[in-house]
Design a protein around this motif. Structure first.
Motif, mmCIF file in Angstrom:
data_model
loop_
_atom_site.group_PDB
_atom_site.id
_atom_site.type_symbol
_atom_site.label_atom_id
_atom_site.label_comp_id
_atom_site.label_asym_id
_atom_site.label_seq_id
_atom_site.Cartn_x
_atom_site.Cartn_y
_atom_site.Cartn_z
ATOM 1 N N ALA A 413 0.533 -0.716 -0.404
ATOM 2 C CA ALA A 413 -0.168 0.031 -0.330
ATOM 3 C C ALA A 413 0.668 0.870 -0.069
ATOM 4 O O ALA A 413 0.715 2.341 -0.640
ATOM 5 C CB ALA A 413 -1.145 -0.135 1.308
ATOM 6 N N SER A 414 1.963 1.246 0.985
ATOM 7 C CA SER A 414 2.658 2.648 1.138
ATOM 8 C C SER A 414 4.262 1.487 1.141
ATOM 9 O O SER A 414 4.442 0.680 1.583
ATOM 10 C CB SER A 414 2.137 3.765 2.153
ATOM 11 O OG SER A 414 2.200 2.784 2.793
ATOM 12 N N GLY A 415 5.374 3.331 1.019
ATOM 13 C CA GLY A 415 6.443 2.889 1.264
ATOM 14 C C GLY A 415 7.588 3.249 0.643
ATOM 15 O O GLY A 415 7.479 4.372 -0.804
ATOM 16 N N GLN A 416 8.452 2.483 -0.049
ATOM 17 C CA GLN A 416 9.637 2.831 -0.917
ATOM 18 C C GLN A 416 9.646 1.809 -1.499
ATOM 19 O O GLN A 416 8.666 1.077 -1.645
ATOM 20 C CB GLN A 416 11.006 2.519 0.249
ATOM 21 C CG GLN A 416 11.548 3.633 0.188
ATOM 22 C CD GLN A 416 12.467 4.241 -1.026
ATOM 23 O OE1 GLN A 416 12.079 4.189 -2.314
ATOM 24 N NE2 GLN A 416 13.265 5.345 -1.140
ATOM 25 N N ILE A 417 10.184 2.040 -3.120
ATOM 26 C CA ILE A 417 10.735 0.508 -4.005
ATOM 27 C C ILE A 417 9.744 0.809 -5.177
ATOM 28 O O ILE A 417 9.249 -0.179 -5.523
ATOM 29 C CB ILE A 417 10.851 -0.121 -3.336
ATOM 30 C CG1 ILE A 417 11.533 -1.701 -2.390
ATOM 31 C CG2 ILE A 417 11.480 -1.065 -4.652
ATOM 32 C CD1 ILE A 417 12.203 -2.458 -1.981
ATOM 33 N N PRO A 418 9.359 2.180 -5.408
ATOM 34 C CA PRO A 418 8.135 2.638 -5.872
ATOM 35 C C PRO A 418 8.465 2.062 -7.471
ATOM 36 O O PRO A 418 7.953 1.198 -8.248
ATOM 37 C CB PRO A 418 7.928 3.772 -6.743
ATOM 38 C CG PRO A 418 9.155 4.098 -6.066
ATOM 39 C CD PRO A 418 9.900 3.157 -5.160
ATOM 40 N N GLY A 419 9.194 1.238 -8.374
ATOM 41 C CA GLY A 419 9.687 0.563 -9.143
ATOM 42 C C GLY A 419 10.551 -0.140 -9.686
ATOM 43 O O GLY A 419 11.345 -0.278 -8.482
ATOM 44 N N ILE A 420 11.096 -1.437 -10.624
ATOM 45 C CA ILE A 420 11.711 -1.915 -10.825
ATOM 46 C C ILE A 420 12.136 -1.301 -12.687
ATOM 47 O O ILE A 420 11.118 -1.637 -13.443
ATOM 48 C CB ILE A 420 11.455 -3.786 -10.907
ATOM 49 C CG1 ILE A 420 10.876 -3.966 -9.354
ATOM 50 C CG2 ILE A 420 12.520 -4.349 -11.265
ATOM 51 C CD1 ILE A 420 10.349 -5.246 -9.504
ATOM 52 N N ILE A 421 13.429 -1.635 -12.540
ATOM 53 C CA ILE A 421 14.040 -1.472 -14.317
ATOM 54 C C ILE A 421 14.287 -2.796 -14.582
ATOM 55 O O ILE A 421 14.946 -3.566 -13.665
ATOM 56 C CB ILE A 421 15.627 -0.387 -13.930
ATOM 57 C CG1 ILE A 421 15.025 0.716 -13.330
ATOM 58 C CG2 ILE A 421 15.958 -0.262 -15.115
ATOM 59 C CD1 ILE A 421 15.960 1.532 -13.075
ATOM 60 N N PHE A 422 13.799 -3.087 -15.936
ATOM 61 C CA PHE A 422 14.057 -4.707 -16.251
ATOM 62 C C PHE A 422 14.132 -4.392 -18.134
ATOM 63 O O PHE A 422 13.706 -4.134 -18.654
ATOM 64 C CB PHE A 422 12.545 -5.719 -15.839
ATOM 65 C CG PHE A 422 11.713 -5.011 -16.748
ATOM 66 C CD1 PHE A 422 10.970 -6.127 -17.866
ATOM 67 C CD2 PHE A 422 11.141 -3.832 -16.484
ATOM 68 C CE1 PHE A 422 10.154 -5.457 -18.267
ATOM 69 C CE2 PHE A 422 9.590 -3.763 -16.497
ATOM 70 C CZ PHE A 422 8.742 -4.536 -18.264
ATOM 71 N N LYS A 423 14.349 -5.942 -18.349
ATOM 72 C CA LYS A 423 15.130 -6.538 -19.686
ATOM 73 C C LYS A 423 14.189 -6.764 -20.021
ATOM 74 O O LYS A 423 13.907 -8.199 -19.386
ATOM 75 C CB LYS A 423 16.324 -6.234 -20.329
ATOM 76 C CG LYS A 423 16.660 -6.622 -21.611
ATOM 77 C CD LYS A 423 17.470 -6.431 -21.865
ATOM 78 C CE LYS A 423 18.075 -7.727 -23.063
ATOM 79 N NZ LYS A 423 17.986 -8.423 -22.902
ATOM 80 N N ILE A 424 13.222 -7.833 -21.345
ATOM 81 C CA ILE A 424 12.134 -8.723 -20.964
ATOM 82 C C ILE A 424 13.375 -9.751 -22.022
ATOM 83 O O ILE A 424 14.047 -9.348 -22.849
ATOM 84 C CB ILE A 424 11.204 -8.359 -22.206
ATOM 85 C CG1 ILE A 424 10.321 -7.498 -21.465
ATOM 86 C CG2 ILE A 424 10.174 -9.942 -22.623
ATOM 87 C CD1 ILE A 424 9.085 -6.839 -22.733
#
Length: 426
Positions: A413-424
């Motif tokens: 619901a809340s906090g850190q780590i808003p996203g991930i950087i990735f390659k398919i």
């Protein structure tokens, strides 16, 4: 009174105008034109009035100085598709599918049915798949629909390994579209897949043009596109056993390419050996941010995740300083206890977030739960709010869940780590 329809026998009862029109068409009531359609010469009656109200082509056909007779022969038209078109003219309804969209679009253009054309374009945009992407790209190119074309190109570049191995789809591309894909610096696929797709396409073109499949014919048909295949990126085994034996390249070209493969610094070949640049993608799980998030080096922020495709995680997205214009953070990061490393990053509050790239990409298999953990030292930052547990990013579905490793209280619901950087991974 005898001869008058009774209330129970009146088929119009309870029907709207469109339903009455459909009833008259499907039951062949008062039809005044007949189409003889397809190789089987199927008889399909219709009403001129309805067709004229929907199509300027039919208007010219039935009312102009060169108006036709009551029977119209359409020997090159598929009867099933033509009935679909007529159903649309009578009811504004049609069942568009991956199998019939091209045929419907051709007739829609022929009869100037602009609304139906738009429906076909929208269908292709919203139903992109490995089976339809080439059709969408070629359609966007042929009809000068740049939006459809760009969406299809992006999709193919992302799913190139699957799309380019579908010979029947690739063979439908024109030379310009094939060239656009093979010359792409961002297409995410091994070079041997590109080579095989180019050969299969050229073989198909030989058949269409009535030419024998020979090395000279294949090279002639591929033209300049051949020089956008990056042969020096291939393995020696594939080049010797699969490429050389086609006879597509001259002896001088083969020797120069093989020398470059075995000794890249020599750069003896005129064919590029520059790796294609893959597309870096991002998934974000918090739609909004706010408030403060504080840190203690003895506590971890963590989130568990899985996805439906194999990817490589290249890094993570973190929130930057909320109370300071610029701040320095020390981050210790890992995924499932692997690829653990420590780095220092300078972040700005104007950017809200900052990227932390891993020293090495980490392979993530489909449908396996992984945990991303970060330990942060630095001033209070923004924090994410209204977190989403399911996010689709560039065709990859991610599911986020909570983990006991998150001792600094980051949750879904809340906090850190808003996203991930990735390659398919293809």
């Amino acid at each position: 009174m005898e001869g008058n329809p009774t209330e129970s026998s009146d088929w119009r009862k309870g029907k709207a105008l469109v339903e009455c029109h459909m009833y008259m068409w499907t039951n062949h009531i008062a039809c005044d034109v007949i189409f003889v359609v397809g190789t089987e010469k199927e008889i399909i009656p219709a009403h001129k009035y309805i067709l004229i109200t929907r199509s300027s082509v039919f208007e010219a056909m039935f009312t102009g100085p060169f108006s036709t007779t009551r029977e119209i022969i359409l020997s090159d038209t598929d009867a099933v598709v033509f009935k679909d078109i007529l159903k649309f003219l009578y009811s504004d309804e049609i069942d568009v599918s991956s199998e019939n969209v091209t045929a419907i679009l051709i007739l829609a253009e022929h009869y100037s049915l602009h609304n139906l054309e738009d429906m076909c374009f929208q269908f292709l945009e919203s139903h992109l798949s490995t089976q339809t992407a080439c059709t969408a790209m070629e359609t966007g190119h042929a009809y000068e629909r740049s939006g459809l074309w760009e969406i299809a190109v992006d999709y193919i570049e992302m799913h190139a390994s699957e799309v380019l191995q579908m010979t029947s789809s690739v063979s439908n591309l024109c030379h310009d579209c094939l060239h656009r894909l093979i010359s792409s610096a961002q297409i995410d696929v091994k070079e041997n897949v590109i080579f095989n797709a180019a050969i299969k396409w050229a073989e198909s073109e030989c058949g269409k043009r009535g030419r024998d499949v020979t090395p000279d014919a294949l090279r002639d048909i591929l033209g300049d596109t051949l020089f956008h295949i990056r042969f020096p990126l291939m393995s020696p085994d594939f080049f010797v056993n699969s490429v050389s034996r086609t006879g597509l390249l001259t002896e001088v070209e083969r020797n120069a390419i093989l020398e470059t493969i075995l000794c890249p610094k020599s750069k003896s070949s005129s064919f590029s050996g520059e790796p294609r640049k893959f597309v870096v993608r991002r998934v974000s799980r918090y739609p909004v941010h706010g408030e403060e998030w504080k840190y203690d080096w003895s506590y971890d922020d963590a989130v568990a995740f899985k996805c439906d495709r194999k990817i490589q995680v290249l890094g993570c997205i973190l929130y930057g300083p909320k109370t300071e214009a610029k701040a320095e953070y020390t981050i210790k990061a890992s995924i499932k206890g692997e690829s653990q490393f420590t780095t220092t990053v300078e972040a700005r509050s104007d950017d809200v977030t900052y990227d932390v790239m891993f020293p090495n990409a980490l392979n993530v298999d489909a449908n396996i739960v992984y945990t991303m953990t970060v330990t942060i030292s630095g001033p209070p930052s923004f924090k994410g709010l209204c977190g989403m547990t399911k996010v689709v990013a560039d065709g990859v579905t991610f599911w986020f869940s909570e983990t006991s490793r998150s001792t600094n209280h980051t949750t879904t619901a809340s906090g850190q780590i808003p996203g991930i950087i990735f390659k398919i991974v293809t």
